[in-house]
Scaffold this motif. Structure first.
Motif, short mmCIF file in Angstrom:
data_model
loop_
_atom_site.label_atom_id
_atom_site.label_comp_id
_atom_site.label_asym_id
_atom_site.label_seq_id
_atom_site.Cartn_x
_atom_site.Cartn_y
_atom_site.Cartn_z
N VAL A 1 82.59 -37.65 87.28
CA VAL A 1 81.45 -37.39 86.39
C VAL A 1 80.34 -38.42 86.60
O VAL A 1 79.17 -38.15 86.33
CB VAL A 1 81.87 -37.36 84.91
CG1 VAL A 1 82.71 -36.13 84.62
CG2 VAL A 1 82.63 -38.63 84.52
N ARG B 1 82.24 -33.55 80.02
CA ARG B 1 81.28 -34.03 81.02
C ARG B 1 81.57 -33.43 82.39
O ARG B 1 80.65 -33.20 83.18
CB ARG B 1 81.30 -35.56 81.08
CG ARG B 1 80.63 -36.23 79.90
CD ARG B 1 80.06 -37.59 80.28
NE ARG B 1 81.10 -38.48 80.80
CZ ARG B 1 80.84 -39.54 81.58
NH1 ARG B 1 79.61 -39.80 81.97
NH2 ARG B 1 81.83 -40.32 81.98
N GLU B 2 82.85 -33.20 82.70
CA GLU B 2 83.19 -32.58 83.98
C GLU B 2 82.59 -31.18 84.08
O GLU B 2 82.04 -30.81 85.11
CB GLU B 2 84.72 -32.50 84.13
CG GLU B 2 85.40 -33.81 84.43
CD GLU B 2 85.35 -34.19 85.91
OE1 GLU B 2 84.26 -34.16 86.51
OE2 GLU B 2 86.42 -34.52 86.46
N ASP C 1 88.08 -36.21 80.42
CA ASP C 1 86.62 -36.11 80.30
C ASP C 1 86.15 -34.69 80.61
O ASP C 1 85.17 -34.50 81.33
CB ASP C 1 85.97 -37.11 81.26
CG ASP C 1 84.65 -37.65 80.73
OD1 ASP C 1 84.19 -37.14 79.68
OD2 ASP C 1 84.08 -38.56 81.35
N ARG D 1 79.95 -29.98 82.48
CA ARG D 1 78.50 -30.08 82.60
C ARG D 1 78.09 -30.55 83.99
O ARG D 1 77.11 -30.08 84.57
CB ARG D 1 77.94 -31.01 81.52
CG ARG D 1 78.13 -30.48 80.10
CD ARG D 1 77.28 -31.21 79.08
NE ARG D 1 77.58 -32.64 79.02
CZ ARG D 1 78.51 -33.18 78.25
NH1 ARG D 1 79.27 -32.41 77.48
NH2 ARG D 1 78.70 -34.49 78.22
N ALA D 2 78.87 -31.49 84.55
CA ALA D 2 78.54 -32.02 85.87
C ALA D 2 78.70 -30.97 86.96
O ALA D 2 77.83 -30.82 87.82
CB ALA D 2 79.43 -33.23 86.18
N HIS E 1 80.51 -26.71 75.86
CA HIS E 1 80.02 -27.37 77.07
C HIS E 1 79.69 -26.39 78.18
O HIS E 1 78.93 -26.72 79.09
CB HIS E 1 81.07 -28.36 77.58
CG HIS E 1 81.40 -29.45 76.61
ND1 HIS E 1 80.58 -30.55 76.41
CD2 HIS E 1 82.45 -29.61 75.76
CE1 HIS E 1 81.11 -31.34 75.50
NE2 HIS E 1 82.25 -30.80 75.09
#
Length: 224
Positions: free
Chosen positions: A208, A23-24, A20, A26-27, A62
């Motif tokens: 995430v 998303r990682e 992932d 972005r998080a 990202h």
């Protein structure tokens, strides 16, 4: 990307959820990461195999901060253009990876990226002296490269301090990579480092779906 010496935390995605990554990234940026550090290993220069240009290119969309790509590969020169195409902002090569480091740094800058020089624990920072004017960043390895989660090598702190003296007022970042956590971060920052790479120390305890521990870990490494 303007230069400043404020302390920056660069989480290494080597410690993130491989399934992932988007998303990682972005998080962890939302939780306070300043840069995103990507460790590229070839199973030859170092005893591990990680990501290549397609993964870096996929991550580019990202990353909203700085994409800091650390090549632990040899040779480096044949791959400079593909990492430029993949979107690296900073491309770091190891002094130990080839015989013509000056040429490598020239080529990285020539491809439109900022040039980083990485130094293994067994390499004195003095070797960087003739190369500093081609560097935008010098990465002092505080573990032997190849694996995450290793123990910090404390003798490298004096090497960081010596490098800071050598750099003077030149706009060159000092990055530290390996074993950085809330305990070791103040030591390297006091010695002159301004970019701290941290993997497990950032991603530990979070996900995430529950990224708040990422922010707490980043604040702890930053010192508040």
């Amino acid at each position: 990307m303007s230069f400043d010496r404020s302390l920056k935390i660069a989480p290494s995605i080597l410690a993130a959820d491989f399934a992932d990554f988007g998303r990682e990234v972005r998080a962890v940026e939302a939780e306070g990461a300043d840069w995103i550090h990507i460790d590229v290993m070839d199973g030859h220069f170092v005893p591990n195999l990680t990501f290549g240009p397609p993964m870096v290119k996929a991550l580019r969309r990202h990353v909203r901060t700085v994409m800091d790509v650390h090549l632990m590969i040899a040779p480096v020169d044949p791959y400079i253009d593909v990492y430029a195409d993949a979107g690296a902002d900073i491309l770091t090569a190891h002094f130990e990876a080839g015989p013509h480091t000056h040429r490598t740094l020239q080529a990285i800058r020539g491809a439109g990226m900022r040039a980083g020089l990485a130094l293994n624990p067994g390499t004195s920072v003095e070797v960087a002296a003739p190369l500093l004017d081609l560097c935008d960043l010098v990465c002092v390895m505080t573990v032997n490269p190849g694996f995450g989660g290793q123990r910090f090598i404390h003798s490298q702190v004096s090497q960081i301090a010596r490098l800071r003296e050598m750099i003077g007022d030149r706009p060159i970042h000092i990055e530290v990579d390996g074993g950085v956590d809330a305990t070791t971060a103040p030591l390297v920052a006091a010695a002159g480092a301004d970019v701290l790479v941290a993997g497990s120390a950032v991603f530990r305890g979070g996900s995430v779906d529950d990224p708040s521990p990422y922010g707490a870990n980043i604040r702890a490494i930053r010192g508040g």
